[in-house]
Design a protein around this motif. Structure first.
Motif, PDB file in Angstrom:
ATOM      1  N   LEU A 488       0.850  -1.190   0.000  1.00 15.67           N
ATOM      2  CA  LEU A 488       0.000   0.000   0.000  1.00 15.67           C
ATOM      3  C   LEU A 488       0.883   1.237   0.000  1.00 15.67           C
ATOM      4  N   PRO A 489       0.489   2.283  -0.736  1.00 18.91           N
ATOM      5  CA  PRO A 489       1.296   3.506  -0.742  1.00 18.91           C
ATOM      6  C   PRO A 489       1.215   4.213   0.596  1.00 18.91           C
ATOM      7  N   LEU A 490       2.378   4.610   1.130  1.00 22.99           N
ATOM      8  CA  LEU A 490       2.435   5.231   2.452  1.00 22.99           C
ATOM      9  C   LEU A 490       3.061   6.609   2.379  1.00 22.99           C
ATOM     10  N   SER A 491       2.593   7.502   3.226  1.00 25.11           N
ATOM     11  CA  SER A 491       3.218   8.812   3.389  1.00 25.11           C
ATOM     12  C   SER A 491       4.416   8.683   4.315  1.00 25.11           C
ATOM     13  N   GLY A 492       5.148   9.778   4.481  1.00 25.80           N
ATOM     14  CA  GLY A 492       6.291   9.768   5.378  1.00 25.80           C
ATOM     15  C   GLY A 492       5.906   9.494   6.814  1.00 25.80           C
ATOM     16  N   ALA A 493       4.647   9.736   7.152  1.00 23.66           N
ATOM     17  CA  ALA A 493       4.182   9.496   8.523  1.00 23.66           C
ATOM     18  C   ALA A 493       3.618   8.102   8.707  1.00 23.66           C
ATOM     19  N   GLY A 494       3.671   7.278   7.650  1.00 22.71           N
ATOM     20  CA  GLY A 494       3.135   5.936   7.755  1.00 22.71           C
ATOM     21  C   GLY A 494       1.650   5.846   7.484  1.00 22.71           C
ATOM     22  N   LYS A 495       1.036   6.928   7.012  1.00 23.66           N
ATOM     23  CA  LYS A 495      -0.382   6.903   6.678  1.00 23.66           C
ATOM     24  C   LYS A 495      -0.562   6.352   5.266  1.00 23.66           C
ATOM     25  N   ILE A 496      -1.617   5.567   5.091  1.00 21.18           N
ATOM     26  CA  ILE A 496      -1.931   5.044   3.764  1.00 21.18           C
ATOM     27  C   ILE A 496      -2.464   6.174   2.897  1.00 21.18           C
ATOM     28  N   LEU A 497      -1.896   6.327   1.710  1.00 21.16           N
ATOM     29  CA  LEU A 497      -2.294   7.397   0.796  1.00 21.16           C
ATOM     30  C   LEU A 497      -3.483   6.911  -0.042  1.00 21.16           C
ATOM     31  N   LYS A 498      -4.676   7.076   0.509  1.00 21.25           N
ATOM     32  CA  LYS A 498      -5.863   6.574  -0.170  1.00 21.25           C
ATOM     33  C   LYS A 498      -6.137   7.307  -1.479  1.00 21.25           C
ATOM     34  N   ARG A 499      -5.684   8.554  -1.559  1.00 21.56           N
ATOM     35  CA  ARG A 499      -5.876   9.286  -2.808  1.00 21.56           C
ATOM     36  C   ARG A 499      -5.190   8.569  -3.969  1.00 21.56           C
TER      37      ARG A 499
END
Length: 514
Positions: A488-499
């Motif tokens: 899953l694509p992740l941001s630098g903060a470890g959040k899933i980039l649902k966009r």
């Protein structure tokens, strides 16, 4: 209060205590204070004036720690860059903030030519890595050695401490302005609960130090005069080795890191018994993952933090006792410095148990968005910061986050919050990670769509997933379609980039919702 205050206190009380451990380097509080004073003098020599923005683009290290202290010591403003961004995104944040000096390490030195070309205001680069210093840059160690110490400017109070750019998942990122008082209020409020940190702790920086989640841990540890242990970036084995070698007692991790740790095949081969506290946040954690983590770290008190960059960053905490009492679905209760309401679209507070937008007020609320008064006014229209998160308060004042307001799925006239579906999916033994989004549907307006990452050697079918999910939540919330992905694509903060996940389903729409 001011950001460097904890360093002064520690030097006064235990100057020979260990402040930083980074690889083979170990430094005392007195040594760090001298280096910070000299580094601040070096920044002054590079032309840094009061209020100038000084950025850093680097992995975790003791030099990152020194940057965080030396910049305010020199009366300047922090600007930690997101290490996951592209050169174009980083350049945008540097130009937007008017950054004049950039710290960069070995990992990001190759970006320098592109950044220099895109950021004409950049007049100096400090190389904080261990390799050769790039051309037209000054070495971190050389700058310290060549500079005389300067007195601490004691920049503090309502003065700007840093500009922290948000994830940039939609449009251009926004620069969140946080004052020294904002950061101090948040840290002291969290410490005041007694849930997090303690004197004599050894805190591991495994989450990226540019992010407010780790910075909150850094600041709390700084205030109590504890030891900071750094690894360059999160890696399950490196994290376990650091905990075992340095007898780490506390850390801040995001849920995806916790999952990778507890599910790693080597977890039983390391002595992790020194851990006494783990604070997690930045995104929801599935209940089955948390239950596994509590078995791996049986001596640890788990604390969930809810907040955001704009709140410096903590708004609520869920205590270790609440975890044991079965409140794992809650984000906790307001910390002493934070007041919380749940509002309807007109800004009216809704009854307990009713979902609305979470709003927060207190001394930790940001000064505003850098050079963006319109967005600031829209986010804080009346002193209450609108978080964009949908949630509700129960009868005991516990906050329950159900989803981002804008990410709510409306299917067949029913509201579905993806976090609830994801929690149900995560209990399936074949699923390693998951994300739920709404995708366009001719009959239902939107349908619930799940993107799944399976454990190696396992497979799932749509029928199996729907049966499993419907045994835990309402039938209309079960995924109507699924997609199997490798990651899953992740941001630098470890959040899933649902966009990013939605793009293939909403190719002609910026809104991505019906």
């Amino acid at each position: 209060m001011y950001l460097t205050q904890g360093l002064h206190r520690a030097v006064q009380q235990h100057p020979d205590g260990i402040m930083t451990i980074c690889g083979e380097r170990t430094r005392t509080f007195a040594e760090v204070a001298d280096r910070v004073a000299r580094l601040a003098g070096g920044l002054r020599g590079l032309g840094v004036e009061p209020g100038d923005r000084v950025a850093i683009l680097a992995l975790n290290s003791d030099r990152y720690h020194e940057y965080l202290l030396a910049v305010p010591w020199a009366d300047a403003v922090l600007n930690p860059a997101n290490i996951r961004w592209s050169p174009a995104e980083i350049a945008y944040s540097l130009v937007d903030s008017g950054t004049s000096v950039l710290f960069v390490d070995d990992a990001f030195a190759p970006m320098l030519p592109a950044l220099r070309a895109a950021v004409p205001e950049l007049r100096a680069v400090v190389h904080c890595g261990d390799g050769p210093t790039p051309e037209h840059a000054v070495g971190h160690e050389e700058l310290i050695a060549a500079s005389e110490p300067v007195p601490d400017a004691r920049r503090g109070g309502d003065q700007l401490a840093g500009i922290f750019y948000t994830g940039g998942t939609t449009g251009h990122p926004k620069g969140v302005m946080l004052s020294h008082a904002n950061l101090a209020v948040s840290a002291l409020g969290a410490l005041g609960t007694g849930f997090v940190f303690r004197p004599g702790a050894r805190f591991l920086h495994a989450a990226p130090m540019f992010h407010l989640a780790d910075l909150a841990g850094w600041h709390g540890q700084l205030m109590l005069g504890g030891t900071h242990v750094m690894i360059p970036a999160f890696d399950p084995v490196a994290t376990m080795r650091a905990i075992e070698t340095h007898r780490v007692t506390e850390s801040v991790l995001v849920p995806v890191m916790i999952q990778m740790l507890v599910d790693h095949p080597e977890v039983a081969n390391h002595d992790l018994s020194s851990i006494r506290g783990i604070m997690y946040g930045a995104s929801p954690i599935a209940q089955p993952v948390l239950e596994r983590a509590m078995k791996v770290f049986p001596e640890a008190g788990f604390v969930q933090a809810y907040g955001m960059t704009e709140l410096a960053p903590i708004a609520t905490l869920l205590s270790p006792e609440d975890h044991l009492a079965g409140r794992l679905r809650s984000a906790g209760r307001a910390v002493p410095h934070s007041e919380i309401r749940v509002l309807d679209p007109e800004g009216v507070e809704v009854p307990r148990g009713t979902v609305g937008e979470v709003a927060v007020r207190g001394g930790h609320v940001m000064l505003g968005y850098w050079n963006n008064p319109e967005e600031t006014a829209a986010t804080i229209p009346d002193g209450w910061l609108r978080t964009g998160d949908g949630g509700y308060l129960d009868g005991d004042g516990y906050l329950h986050i159900v989803d981002r307001v804008k990410d709510m799925i409306v299917t067949g006239g029913e509201n579905v919050y993806s976090a609830e579906v994801e929690n149900a999916l995560a209990a399936h033994p074949a699923i390693a990670a998951c994300a739920v989004i709404g995708v366009p549907d001719h009959d239902w307006g939107e349908r619930v769509h799940a993107v799944l990452v399976c454990h190696p050697g396992t497979t799932v079918t749509l029928e199996e997933i729907r049966t499993h999910t419907k045994s835990r939540i309402a039938t209309y919330k079960a995924p109507r379609t699924i997609e199997i992905a490798e990651s899953l694509p992740l941001s630098g903060a470890g959040k899933i980039l649902k966009r990013e996940l939605r793009k293939q389903h909403w190719p002609d729409s910026d809104r991505q919702v019906h």
